[in-house]
Design an enzyme around this catalytic site. Sequence first.
Site, PDB file in Angstrom:
ATOM      1  CE  LYS A   1       1.565   2.350   4.064  1.00  0.00           C
ATOM      2  NZ  LYS A   1       2.166   1.072   3.712  1.00  0.00           N
TER       3      LYS A   1
ATOM      4  CE  LYS B   1      -5.169  -1.129   1.696  1.00  0.00           C
ATOM      5  NZ  LYS B   1      -5.548  -2.349   2.359  1.00  0.00           N
TER       6      LYS B   1
ATOM      7  CB  THR C   1      -0.894   0.026   1.258  1.00  0.00           C
ATOM      8  OG1 THR C   1      -1.653  -1.174   1.300  1.00  0.00           O
ATOM      9  CG2 THR C   1      -1.838   1.226   1.217  1.00  0.00           C
TER      10      THR C   1
HETATM   11  P1  NAD Z   1       6.016  -5.598   7.452  1.00  0.00           P
HETATM   12  O1  NAD Z   1       6.721  -4.433   8.053  1.00  0.00           O
HETATM   13  O2  NAD Z   1       5.700  -6.778   8.306  1.00  0.00           O
HETATM   14  O3  NAD Z   1       6.841  -6.134   6.170  1.00  0.00           O
HETATM   15  C1  NAD Z   1       7.604  -5.336   5.322  1.00  0.00           C
HETATM   16  C2  NAD Z   1       8.898  -6.082   5.039  1.00  0.00           C
HETATM   17  O4  NAD Z   1       9.664  -5.370   4.078  1.00  0.00           O
HETATM   18  C3  NAD Z   1       9.779  -6.233   6.285  1.00  0.00           C
HETATM   19  O5  NAD Z   1      10.047  -7.609   6.525  1.00  0.00           O
HETATM   20  C4  NAD Z   1      11.047  -5.451   5.931  1.00  0.00           C
HETATM   21  O6  NAD Z   1      12.235  -6.006   6.467  1.00  0.00           O
HETATM   22  C5  NAD Z   1      11.034  -5.533   4.413  1.00  0.00           C
HETATM   23  N1  NAD Z   1      11.824  -4.502   3.753  1.00  0.00           N
HETATM   24  C6  NAD Z   1      11.935  -3.183   4.081  1.00  0.00           C
HETATM   25  N2  NAD Z   1      12.764  -2.561   3.204  1.00  0.00           N
HETATM   26  C7  NAD Z   1      13.174  -3.496   2.313  1.00  0.00           C
HETATM   27  C8  NAD Z   1      14.011  -3.473   1.178  1.00  0.00           C
HETATM   28  N3  NAD Z   1      14.620  -2.336   0.769  1.00  0.00           N
HETATM   29  N4  NAD Z   1      14.214  -4.619   0.501  1.00  0.00           N
HETATM   30  C9  NAD Z   1      13.619  -5.766   0.884  1.00  0.00           C
HETATM   31  N5  NAD Z   1      12.796  -5.865   1.958  1.00  0.00           N
HETATM   32  C10 NAD Z   1      12.569  -4.738   2.656  1.00  0.00           C
HETATM   33  O7  NAD Z   1       4.677  -5.016   6.802  1.00  0.00           O
HETATM   34  P2  NAD Z   1       3.387  -5.843   6.326  1.00  0.00           P
HETATM   35  O8  NAD Z   1       2.373  -5.841   7.409  1.00  0.00           O
HETATM   36  O9  NAD Z   1       3.826  -7.118   5.704  1.00  0.00           O
HETATM   37  O10 NAD Z   1       2.826  -4.856   5.200  1.00  0.00           O
HETATM   38  C11 NAD Z   1       3.414  -4.775   3.908  1.00  0.00           C
HETATM   39  C12 NAD Z   1       2.550  -3.871   3.042  1.00  0.00           C
HETATM   40  O11 NAD Z   1       1.208  -4.382   2.989  1.00  0.00           O
HETATM   41  C13 NAD Z   1       2.428  -2.437   3.583  1.00  0.00           C
HETATM   42  O12 NAD Z   1       2.455  -1.561   2.488  1.00  0.00           O
HETATM   43  C14 NAD Z   1       1.069  -2.435   4.291  1.00  0.00           C
HETATM   44  O13 NAD Z   1       0.472  -1.147   4.327  1.00  0.00           O
HETATM   45  C15 NAD Z   1       0.285  -3.384   3.399  1.00  0.00           C
HETATM   46  N6  NAD Z   1      -0.852  -4.048   4.066  1.00  0.00           N
HETATM   47  C16 NAD Z   1      -0.715  -4.593   5.303  1.00  0.00           C
HETATM   48  C17 NAD Z   1      -1.797  -5.206   5.905  1.00  0.00           C
HETATM   49  C18 NAD Z   1      -1.688  -5.814   7.275  1.00  0.00           C
HETATM   50  O14 NAD Z   1      -2.725  -6.133   7.876  1.00  0.00           O
HETATM   51  N7  NAD Z   1      -0.473  -6.031   7.806  1.00  0.00           N
HETATM   52  C19 NAD Z   1      -3.025  -5.285   5.220  1.00  0.00           C
HETATM   53  C20 NAD Z   1      -3.126  -4.748   3.945  1.00  0.00           C
HETATM   54  C21 NAD Z   1      -2.019  -4.131   3.363  1.00  0.00           C
END
Ligand code: NAD
Length: 290
Positions: free
Chosen positions: A237, A162, A87
């Site tokens: 966010k 979204k 997102t």
């Molecule tokens: P998270 O923080 O658990 O995962 C993000 C991952 O990206 C981390 O493991 C981090 O180490 C990795 N990362 C950061 N920089 C990086 C890079 N340069 N190269 C490679 N890896 C890198 O977050 P999440 O909950 O998995 O969410 C991910 C996305 O999905 C976000 O954009 C969030 O808004 C969206 N989202 C989350 C949810 C939810 O319920 N968690 C629901 C819908 C959408």
Amino acid sequence: MKIGFIGLGNMGAPMAANLATAGHAVTGYDTAGVSVDGVTPAASAAEAARGAEVVVTMLPNGDILRQVAAEIVPAMAPGAVFLDCSTVDVESARAVAEEARAAGLSALDAPVSGGVGGAEAGTLTFMVGGDAAGFEKARSLFDVMGRKAVHCGPSGNGQAAKICNNMILGATMVVTCEAFALADKLGLDRQAMFDVVSTSSGSSWSMNTYCPAPGVGPTSPADNDYTPGFAADLMLKDLRLAMQAAEAADADTPMGAAAMRLYEAFVEREDGAGRDFSAMLPRFERRGHG
Ligand code: NAD
């Protein structure tokens, strides 16, 4: 299919695992060095992307997406699909798609709804912006990771769908919580309030499916001491992304702005960080009780 997967966090790890379980050859990379069953680890994002037919990214925000895109686009083969499921702001989604298209790639922005539970169960909904050919190529992957994929139009439109959805969700959750707190003060029983509203014109997903009052309606994070679920931080966010987009597009979104200010106060100045976004109800309950 040969798939690169970058960003193996709470969402990315189970999505990548589901792709591997379905028989795809998945190579994954995360800066945190996460390992996922069935996913071959790569030493860099570029290594995960090289030779892949589809590269999926699931990253925290638009700045990180832009950095990763700069690294992987030159490593990807022409005709491959850059499928971003993070997102992010509409502008970053469109900029990255443009960069990918200029390198001969298909680009899709495909943010998801359904949370970690949906990622694990493979029941996410994908809202997809980008070219129709890319959408068709990615369709079988959407079927593995989710239950529904809607093609919303050109690049950026997935992110637009979204943030509009989540702006409605944030505002309805706030007003549902303040209505419960008002009902308490008026001496109206919460069960009676639920029974009326859930079948009346005030009903919404926030009331009917994710009721913020413990012990009322279907089981929700309220019944688990407001452990997320969907964290208030993530709602903040998404509301900020919606307000950023509204400002850029000169759209009038006063209810979204009010919801954003409330979540900002809750997450940054109260005790809301790390709690479910429906924990707005105990926040309103406290008003007038010192
Ligand atoms: P998270 O923080 O658990 O995962 C993000 C991952 O990206 C981390 O493991 C981090 O180490 C990795 N990362 C950061 N920089 C990086 C890079 N340069 N190269 C490679 N890896 C890198 O977050 P999440 O909950 O998995 O969410 C991910 C996305 O999905 C976000 O954009 C969030 O808004 C969206 N989202 C989350 C949810 C939810 O319920 N968690 C629901 C819908 C959408």
